[in-house]
Design an enzyme around this catalytic site. Sequence first.
Site, PDB file in Angstrom:
ATOM      1  N   ARG A 183      78.252  45.808  47.878  1.00 48.73           N
ATOM      2  CA  ARG A 183      77.376  45.602  49.045  1.00 48.73           C
ATOM      3  C   ARG A 183      77.894  44.482  49.962  1.00 48.73           C
ATOM      4  O   ARG A 183      77.339  44.223  51.019  1.00 48.73           O
ATOM      5  CB  ARG A 183      75.950  45.270  48.610  1.00 48.73           C
ATOM      6  CG  ARG A 183      75.266  46.404  47.889  1.00 48.73           C
ATOM      7  CD  ARG A 183      73.800  46.085  47.614  1.00 48.73           C
ATOM      8  NE  ARG A 183      73.317  46.799  46.457  1.00 48.73           N
ATOM      9  CZ  ARG A 183      72.876  48.060  46.464  1.00 48.73           C
ATOM     10  NH1 ARG A 183      72.810  48.729  47.585  1.00 48.73           N
ATOM     11  NH2 ARG A 183      72.486  48.653  45.360  1.00 48.73           N
ATOM     12  N   HIS A 232      78.116  50.472  53.772  1.00 46.22           N
ATOM     13  CA  HIS A 232      79.238  50.005  52.968  1.00 46.22           C
ATOM     14  C   HIS A 232      80.450  50.939  52.996  1.00 46.22           C
ATOM     15  O   HIS A 232      81.521  50.552  52.551  1.00 46.22           O
ATOM     16  CB  HIS A 232      78.765  49.777  51.524  1.00 46.22           C
ATOM     17  CG  HIS A 232      77.493  48.984  51.449  1.00 46.22           C
ATOM     18  ND1 HIS A 232      77.385  47.716  51.983  1.00 46.22           N
ATOM     19  CD2 HIS A 232      76.258  49.289  50.958  1.00 46.22           C
ATOM     20  CE1 HIS A 232      76.140  47.273  51.806  1.00 46.22           C
ATOM     21  NE2 HIS A 232      75.435  48.206  51.184  1.00 46.22           N
ATOM     22  N   ARG A 260      74.277  40.245  46.344  1.00 46.45           N
ATOM     23  CA  ARG A 260      74.065  41.359  45.406  1.00 46.45           C
ATOM     24  C   ARG A 260      75.415  41.881  44.876  1.00 46.45           C
ATOM     25  O   ARG A 260      76.392  41.147  44.856  1.00 46.45           O
ATOM     26  CB  ARG A 260      73.236  42.441  46.108  1.00 46.45           C
ATOM     27  CG  ARG A 260      71.858  41.921  46.546  1.00 46.45           C
ATOM     28  CD  ARG A 260      71.035  42.993  47.207  1.00 46.45           C
ATOM     29  NE  ARG A 260      70.708  44.079  46.290  1.00 46.45           N
ATOM     30  CZ  ARG A 260      70.226  45.269  46.673  1.00 46.45           C
ATOM     31  NH1 ARG A 260      70.025  45.507  47.957  1.00 46.45           N
ATOM     32  NH2 ARG A 260      69.952  46.196  45.783  1.00 46.45           N
ATOM     33  N   ASP A 299      82.296  54.717  63.636  1.00 48.68           N
ATOM     34  CA  ASP A 299      82.889  55.307  64.835  1.00 48.68           C
ATOM     35  C   ASP A 299      81.817  55.632  65.874  1.00 48.68           C
ATOM     36  O   ASP A 299      82.044  55.467  67.082  1.00 48.68           O
ATOM     37  CB  ASP A 299      83.665  56.592  64.479  1.00 48.68           C
ATOM     38  CG  ASP A 299      85.015  56.291  63.832  1.00 48.68           C
ATOM     39  OD1 ASP A 299      85.430  55.119  63.811  1.00 48.68           O
ATOM     40  OD2 ASP A 299      85.650  57.247  63.341  1.00 48.68           O
ATOM     41  N   TYR A 336      62.828  45.031  47.848  1.00 52.02           N
ATOM     42  CA  TYR A 336      62.494  45.417  49.221  1.00 52.02           C
ATOM     43  C   TYR A 336      61.032  45.180  49.615  1.00 52.02           C
ATOM     44  O   TYR A 336      60.641  45.522  50.734  1.00 52.02           O
ATOM     45  CB  TYR A 336      62.866  46.899  49.444  1.00 52.02           C
ATOM     46  CG  TYR A 336      64.337  47.185  49.214  1.00 52.02           C
ATOM     47  CD1 TYR A 336      65.308  46.635  50.052  1.00 52.02           C
ATOM     48  CD2 TYR A 336      64.767  47.972  48.147  1.00 52.02           C
ATOM     49  CE1 TYR A 336      66.659  46.873  49.843  1.00 52.02           C
ATOM     50  CE2 TYR A 336      66.122  48.220  47.926  1.00 52.02           C
ATOM     51  CZ  TYR A 336      67.060  47.667  48.773  1.00 52.02           C
ATOM     52  OH  TYR A 336      68.398  47.898  48.573  1.00 52.02           O
ATOM     53  N   ALA A 394      72.873  52.303  52.380  1.00 47.31           N
ATOM     54  CA  ALA A 394      74.160  52.304  51.671  1.00 47.31           C
ATOM     55  C   ALA A 394      75.316  52.803  52.537  1.00 47.31           C
ATOM     56  O   ALA A 394      76.476  52.473  52.263  1.00 47.31           O
ATOM     57  CB  ALA A 394      74.053  53.146  50.400  1.00 47.31           C
ATOM     58  N   PRO A 406      69.287  56.002  54.736  1.00 45.27           N
ATOM     59  CA  PRO A 406      68.864  56.621  53.483  1.00 45.27           C
ATOM     60  C   PRO A 406      68.011  55.725  52.583  1.00 45.27           C
ATOM     61  O   PRO A 406      68.284  54.532  52.454  1.00 45.27           O
ATOM     62  CB  PRO A 406      70.190  56.977  52.784  1.00 45.27           C
ATOM     63  CG  PRO A 406      71.215  56.155  53.456  1.00 45.27           C
ATOM     64  CD  PRO A 406      70.752  55.951  54.864  1.00 45.27           C
ATOM     65  N   ASN A 407      67.008  56.344  52.034  1.00 44.55           N
ATOM     66  CA  ASN A 407      66.102  55.756  51.036  1.00 44.55           C
ATOM     67  C   ASN A 407      65.088  54.769  51.613  1.00 44.55           C
ATOM     68  O   ASN A 407      64.192  54.313  50.896  1.00 44.55           O
ATOM     69  CB  ASN A 407      66.898  55.096  49.882  1.00 44.55           C
ATOM     70  CG  ASN A 407      67.819  56.086  49.197  1.00 44.55           C
ATOM     71  OD1 ASN A 407      67.354  57.141  48.764  1.00 44.55           O
ATOM     72  ND2 ASN A 407      69.100  55.797  49.128  1.00 44.55           N
ATOM     73  N   ARG A 425      60.030  51.801  46.497  1.00 47.23           N
ATOM     74  CA  ARG A 425      61.405  51.677  46.027  1.00 47.23           C
ATOM     75  C   ARG A 425      61.712  50.218  45.687  1.00 47.23           C
ATOM     76  O   ARG A 425      61.648  49.348  46.564  1.00 47.23           O
ATOM     77  CB  ARG A 425      62.338  52.136  47.149  1.00 47.23           C
ATOM     78  CG  ARG A 425      63.794  51.894  46.892  1.00 47.23           C
ATOM     79  CD  ARG A 425      64.605  51.994  48.175  1.00 47.23           C
ATOM     80  NE  ARG A 425      66.010  51.851  47.879  1.00 47.23           N
ATOM     81  CZ  ARG A 425      66.938  51.590  48.784  1.00 47.23           C
ATOM     82  NH1 ARG A 425      66.605  51.437  50.054  1.00 47.23           N
ATOM     83  NH2 ARG A 425      68.183  51.458  48.440  1.00 47.23           N
ATOM     84  N   SER A 444      67.507  42.954  52.206  1.00 43.09           N
ATOM     85  CA  SER A 444      67.998  42.076  51.143  1.00 43.09           C
ATOM     86  C   SER A 444      69.231  41.324  51.623  1.00 43.09           C
ATOM     87  O   SER A 444      69.872  41.730  52.603  1.00 43.09           O
ATOM     88  CB  SER A 444      68.342  42.918  49.909  1.00 43.09           C
ATOM     89  OG  SER A 444      69.402  43.816  50.200  1.00 43.09           O
ATOM     90  N   HIS A 463      69.579  44.157  57.306  1.00 43.26           N
ATOM     91  CA  HIS A 463      69.303  44.489  55.907  1.00 43.26           C
ATOM     92  C   HIS A 463      68.134  43.642  55.443  1.00 43.26           C
ATOM     93  O   HIS A 463      68.068  42.449  55.781  1.00 43.26           O
ATOM     94  CB  HIS A 463      70.516  44.188  55.018  1.00 43.26           C
ATOM     95  CG  HIS A 463      71.729  44.945  55.447  1.00 43.26           C
ATOM     96  ND1 HIS A 463      71.892  46.282  55.182  1.00 43.26           N
ATOM     97  CD2 HIS A 463      72.810  44.569  56.172  1.00 43.26           C
ATOM     98  CE1 HIS A 463      73.023  46.687  55.724  1.00 43.26           C
ATOM     99  NE2 HIS A 463      73.601  45.670  56.336  1.00 43.26           N
ATOM    100  N   GLU A 513      73.005  45.059  63.211  1.00 42.10           N
ATOM    101  CA  GLU A 513      72.941  45.513  61.815  1.00 42.10           C
ATOM    102  C   GLU A 513      71.903  44.677  61.063  1.00 42.10           C
ATOM    103  O   GLU A 513      71.975  43.447  61.097  1.00 42.10           O
ATOM    104  CB  GLU A 513      74.332  45.321  61.189  1.00 42.10           C
ATOM    105  CG  GLU A 513      74.370  45.609  59.702  1.00 42.10           C
ATOM    106  CD  GLU A 513      75.730  45.258  59.071  1.00 42.10           C
ATOM    107  OE1 GLU A 513      76.677  44.901  59.799  1.00 42.10           O
ATOM    108  OE2 GLU A 513      75.813  45.331  57.836  1.00 42.10           O
ATOM    109  N   ASN A 516      69.361  49.723  60.250  1.00 38.91           N
ATOM    110  CA  ASN A 516      69.555  49.512  58.812  1.00 38.91           C
ATOM    111  C   ASN A 516      70.144  50.810  58.278  1.00 38.91           C
ATOM    112  O   ASN A 516      69.429  51.788  58.065  1.00 38.91           O
ATOM    113  CB  ASN A 516      68.243  49.176  58.105  1.00 38.91           C
ATOM    114  CG  ASN A 516      68.478  48.814  56.640  1.00 38.91           C
ATOM    115  OD1 ASN A 516      69.564  49.059  56.096  1.00 38.91           O
ATOM    116  ND2 ASN A 516      67.474  48.228  56.004  1.00 38.91           N
TER     117      ASN A 516
HETATM  118  C1  DQA Z   1      69.875  47.634  52.437  1.00 39.65           C
HETATM  119  C2  DQA Z   1      70.993  47.128  51.529  1.00 39.65           C
HETATM  120  C3  DQA Z   1      71.908  48.268  51.129  1.00 39.65           C
HETATM  121  O1  DQA Z   1      72.944  47.791  50.279  1.00 39.65           O
HETATM  122  C4  DQA Z   1      71.128  49.324  50.381  1.00 39.65           C
HETATM  123  O2  DQA Z   1      71.966  50.410  50.060  1.00 39.65           O
HETATM  124  C5  DQA Z   1      69.915  49.771  51.117  1.00 39.65           C
HETATM  125  C6  DQA Z   1      69.099  48.774  51.808  1.00 39.65           C
HETATM  126  C7  DQA Z   1      68.849  46.511  52.765  1.00 39.65           C
HETATM  127  O3  DQA Z   1      68.035  46.714  53.668  1.00 39.65           O
HETATM  128  O4  DQA Z   1      68.841  45.471  52.104  1.00 39.65           O
HETATM  129  O5  DQA Z   1      69.558  50.941  51.104  1.00 39.65           O
HETATM  130  O6  DQA Z   1      70.436  48.057  53.669  1.00 39.65           O
END
Ligand code: DQA
Length: 144
Positions: free
Chosen positions: A111, A80, A107, A87, A24, A77, A11-12, A19, A102, A100, A98, A74
């Site tokens: 997170r 978390h 943070r 699963d 980012y 959110a 998401p996002n 954003r 950031s 990220h 995994e 990635n």
């Molecule tokens: C993220 C870190 C997450 O906490 C956040 O919700 C994101 C981006 C990152 O790439 O740093 O959407 O996964």
Amino acid sequence: MENTILVLNGPNLNLLGEREPGVYGSETLAQLEQKLTELLNEKDVTLTFRQSNSEGVLIDTLHEFRHCQGIVLNAGAYTHYSIAIRDAIQAIQSPVVEVHMSNVHAREAFRHTSVIAPVCVGQIAGFGMASYELGLQAILNLSK
Ligand code: DQA
């Protein structure tokens, strides 16, 4: 599928570039995908990209790629708190790294927890777009 690596964004992350650029960066998701494609140009690997804002679609995508060489994920959110995504990772054969952009550990406290970390082969955080490059490298190293 054995020679396919999936880069899956949650998401996002479709809004990369606009954003929170302070967190980012200013590159878009399309630019990131282009860069990763160029990086693996010479390798005998097919790189596939997917992004979804929906938990269910992410789970369906993990199922679809359950027998591939590896997945760079990635989960945004969902990292978390999504036990359903955890699963799904546990249910599939493909190794999942995994990533990220950031440094989630530097943070907000919410997170710092990753419910998916225990079922991933490892976690890479804090290197911006390079987190994905390192994630890909990790998958390639696993397959050696
Ligand atoms: C993220 C870190 C997450 O906490 C956040 O919700 C994101 C981006 C990152 O790439 O740093 O959407 O996964």
